[in-house]
Design a protein around this motif. Structure first.
Motif, short mmCIF file in Angstrom:
data_model
loop_
_atom_site.label_atom_id
_atom_site.label_comp_id
_atom_site.label_asym_id
_atom_site.label_seq_id
_atom_site.Cartn_x
_atom_site.Cartn_y
_atom_site.Cartn_z
N GLU A 26 0.82 -1.21 0.00
CA GLU A 26 0.00 0.00 0.00
C GLU A 26 0.86 1.27 0.00
OE1 GLU A 26 0.20 -2.27 2.29
OE2 GLU A 26 0.89 -1.25 4.10
N GLN A 27 2.16 1.17 0.41
CA GLN A 27 3.04 2.34 0.40
C GLN A 27 3.30 2.83 -1.02
OE1 GLN A 27 5.79 0.64 3.75
NE2 GLN A 27 6.91 2.36 2.88
N TYR A 28 3.16 1.93 -1.99
CA TYR A 28 3.49 2.28 -3.38
C TYR A 28 2.30 2.04 -4.30
CZ TYR A 28 7.92 2.16 -1.06
OH TYR A 28 8.91 2.41 -0.16
N GLY A 29 1.12 2.27 -3.77
CA GLY A 29 -0.11 2.04 -4.53
C GLY A 29 -0.57 3.30 -5.26
N GLU A 30 -1.87 3.37 -5.50
CA GLU A 30 -2.46 4.46 -6.28
C GLU A 30 -2.13 5.84 -5.72
OE1 GLU A 30 -6.64 4.30 -7.39
OE2 GLU A 30 -6.37 2.15 -7.74
N GLU A 31 -2.20 5.94 -4.39
CA GLU A 31 -1.95 7.22 -3.73
C GLU A 31 -0.54 7.71 -4.07
OE1 GLU A 31 -3.14 10.41 -1.84
OE2 GLU A 31 -4.41 8.66 -2.21
N PHE A 32 0.42 6.79 -4.00
CA PHE A 32 1.81 7.13 -4.27
C PHE A 32 1.99 7.65 -5.69
CE2 PHE A 32 5.97 6.09 -5.98
CZ PHE A 32 6.83 6.60 -5.02
N LEU A 33 1.30 7.00 -6.65
CA LEU A 33 1.49 7.32 -8.07
C LEU A 33 1.07 8.76 -8.39
CD1 LEU A 33 0.32 3.98 -9.74
CD2 LEU A 33 2.67 4.84 -9.52
N LYS A 34 0.26 9.35 -7.49
CA LYS A 34 -0.20 10.73 -7.72
C LYS A 34 0.95 11.74 -7.70
CE LYS A 34 -4.87 10.07 -5.91
NZ LYS A 34 -5.66 10.16 -4.66
N CYS A 35 2.13 11.37 -7.19
CA CYS A 35 3.27 12.28 -7.20
C CYS A 35 3.76 12.52 -8.61
CB CYS A 35 4.41 11.75 -6.32
SG CYS A 35 5.26 10.31 -7.04
N GLY A 36 3.24 11.76 -9.59
CA GLY A 36 3.59 11.99 -10.99
C GLY A 36 4.90 11.35 -11.41
N ILE A 37 5.31 10.33 -10.72
CA ILE A 37 6.60 9.68 -11.02
C ILE A 37 6.57 9.01 -12.39
CG2 ILE A 37 6.04 7.45 -9.95
CD1 ILE A 37 8.94 7.53 -8.76
N ASP A 38 7.69 9.05 -13.11
CA ASP A 38 7.84 8.36 -14.39
C ASP A 38 8.64 7.08 -14.17
OD1 ASP A 38 10.92 8.88 -15.25
OD2 ASP A 38 10.08 10.55 -14.08
N ILE A 39 8.71 6.22 -15.18
CA ILE A 39 9.28 4.89 -14.99
C ILE A 39 10.80 4.92 -14.77
CG2 ILE A 39 9.59 4.36 -17.45
CD1 ILE A 39 8.49 1.50 -16.70
N THR A 40 11.47 5.86 -15.36
CA THR A 40 12.92 5.95 -15.18
C THR A 40 13.26 6.37 -13.75
OG1 THR A 40 13.04 6.65 -17.49
CG2 THR A 40 15.05 6.88 -16.18
N THR A 41 12.49 7.32 -13.23
CA THR A 41 12.68 7.77 -11.85
C THR A 41 12.27 6.66 -10.87
OG1 THR A 41 12.20 10.01 -12.62
CG2 THR A 41 12.20 9.66 -10.24
N ALA A 42 11.23 5.90 -11.23
CA ALA A 42 10.80 4.78 -10.39
C ALA A 42 11.92 3.75 -10.29
CB ALA A 42 9.53 4.14 -10.95
N ALA A 43 12.55 3.43 -11.41
CA ALA A 43 13.67 2.48 -11.41
C ALA A 43 14.79 3.01 -10.52
CB ALA A 43 14.18 2.25 -12.83
N GLU A 44 15.05 4.30 -10.63
CA GLU A 44 16.14 4.88 -9.85
C GLU A 44 15.80 4.91 -8.36
OE1 GLU A 44 18.86 5.28 -11.36
OE2 GLU A 44 20.10 6.18 -9.79
#
Lengths: 354, 354
Positions: B244-262
């Motif tokens: 739940e720490q990295y669920g829908e709520e988290f995604l609202k920060c607008g993160i992209d996949i490259t930053t997510a990998a990093e």
């Protein structure tokens, strides 16, 4: 070997504890007690039995009931001054939440199943005693109904070189284990004969103490004869009587308590009479406390009728003793279901060990 | 000793089977396969997981999943021409339907609990091989969270007299097992470092094959720095990251996949850097198949970074191998949870044997 047996039955009253000395020849009951469930726990178990519930509730109940089973044993041992370190093994039946002896279609397969709770690793870690649980699953995996398991105890307790015996248990339903003289396990037959106390209990709740009301009434012979014609009683075993056979619908026939007692006695007699060479009937279960029922059994049956207490087995401890014995047998890797009783394709050791 | 390990994970895809040769020194994977669940069974399991359901459904699923686990092993053994009679022991994790690591108030007690299905007596009677099941309950009975159990395998596989190692598993969440040189089990630490693949998977479902999309983008350094300030990453272990720490709520920060990998790479680095004397990081889990992620890990971490395959352990078979090893240890009555990882008060053997 000192072995404890633990069970809570379908009435969900509490934990029956039996502490026994067992060897390959003898089973000696040393202590027996029933430790009631807290009211809240009993309510939670009843609400989760054969019902819609949350997986969380079942998981939590499994762990909680494990704690209560361990505490029940510890309390019983303390009360009877039996050192816990002297107990070498536990057999815990647990609490049944679901049992479906006949296969049903499920996801395209024929599945029969059962579920007992009371987490074995909790019991072991709280008591430091190796614990067997889940005694019904292996028999069902071998094609059996997972019940009755008690014929194995009857066989071990009552088998004789010289006389044929029937172990009769009068609970809500009555069932018998037929043990011919010199029987091997394969010679044993067990089945439900018909009603036990449940019709009487429904007519005089919670129960007719010592059969006083039944003794005061008169048998309705016309109704009795009609009821005895039910094909169930005359069908050869294996057979299982359901509680629903003697529920509300049945009571509409207008049966009175004296006739209900006689129906129990007569159907037991029908069940026993098809077996030749039986000399003694040994009665356990709640019905063994009912003086009128015992009197009628003695009048109707040609065999000697005794209570299990007269043969050294506490009437109320029998089921808990059974699971101590099954643990002892499984510990020695010996099969302990009776396929002729459960319908299993073969005999297997029962129970999982932690 | 030839031992089979069986598990179906939280993704409920099917049965992972590992057949291993195990002795007190070495674990050799001989065969590995994943046997998918029938679609209907998968749906039934998902519907019953952590949800309202009928006790009948859970009981039936328990028996059905037992059948499927047995069949998965039989099929895998046949495919790899391994005689079933040569397999001496099975460790089956089963399928988790519920897991609650933190105690909750239940009927007036603090209870933590877990529930895995896949009836062990079915597996044993279908395969004629003794089977351990229920590997998480004993650790929880001893006060642990019932997870993670994999540090014990990491310890057995990767402990070295000369170098310190970290076993890194990148699943939905990333977790590490820290194994200092010459460690005893008490020296092992294990915890979740933070996200694994789950943010990336959510941004490029079902997953970004080999990290191609992540490689094509650019890191948003401002967002990354802000996210790395989350106190979770800097808190000392033990600690557990929830999905739940990295669920829908988290995604609202607008993160992209490259930053997510990093973010995954940098939080792994933070987790590892607090441990001194680590020379090598051994990567398993889905993330080990992601070439870009592996490249970034090699760039960021000062240690040597290898996949578990390079150290002789199939990346995808690790969990199934774990349950083969735990069965082997419990068969020898040896404790095999790692209390510093699970929070248990003491080490205990895991699993019930039928």
């Amino acid at each position: 070997m000192k072995v404890a047996g633990l069970i809570s039955g379908t009435s969900v009253d509490g934990v029956d504890v039996a502490i026994c000395d067992i060897d390959d020849r003898e089973i000696q009951l040393i202590a027996h007690d029933t430790v009631p469930y807290p009211r809240e726990v009993r309510a939670a178990i009843l609400a989760a039995s054969n019902a819609y519930t949350h997986t969380a509730t079942i998981a939590r109940l499994n762990f909680l009931v494990g704690e209560l089973f361990a505490e029940a044993l510890i309390a019983t041992a303390a009360k009877h001054r039996i050192p816990m370190q002297s107990i070498q093994l536990i057999g815990s039946h647990g609490q049944t939440l679901f049992h479906e002896a006949e296969p049903v279609e499920f996801c395209g397969r024929q599945i029969s199943s059962t579920m007992q709770i009371g987490e074995g690793s909790i019991i072991t870690l709280r008591t430091s005693i190796a614990t067997f649980t889940d005694f019904r699953t292996a028999d069902m995996a071998a094609g059996g109904k997972g019940a009755p398991l008690v014929p194995f105890l009857d066989y071990r307790l009552f088998r004789s070189e010289t006389i044929g015996r029937v172990a009769l248990n009068i609970g809500g339903i009555s069932n018998i284990t037929v043990i011919p003289a010199r029987a091997t396990p394969a010679d044993v037959t067990a089945f439900d004969t018909g009603p036990g106390n449940m019709i009487m209990d429904a007519l005089a709740p919670p129960f007719d103490r010592d059969g006083r009301q039944a003794r005061a009434g008169r048998i309705n012979h016309e109704l009795l004869e009609r009821l005895l014609r039910d094909e169930y009683y005359h069908r050869p075993p294996p057979k299982t009587a359901g509680r629903e056979q003697y529920g509300e619908e049945f009571l509409k026939c207008g049966i009175d308590i004296t006739t209900a007692a006689e129906l129990t006695v007569q159907t037991i007699a029908i069940g026993i009479e098809r077996h030749k060479g039986i000399d003694e009937v040994i009665v356990s279960g709640g019905g063994a406390h009912n003086g009128y029922l015992m009197e009628r059994l003695r009048a109707v049956l040609p065999q000697t009728v005794v209570t299990s207490a007269e043969r050294g087995v506490d009437i109320d401890a029998k089921e808990a003793v059974l699971f101590a014995l099954l643990a002892y047998e499984s510990y020695h890797s010996r099969p302990c279901n009776i396929p002729s009783a459960t319908g299993a394709r073969y005999a297997v050791p029962l129970g999982k060990l932690y």
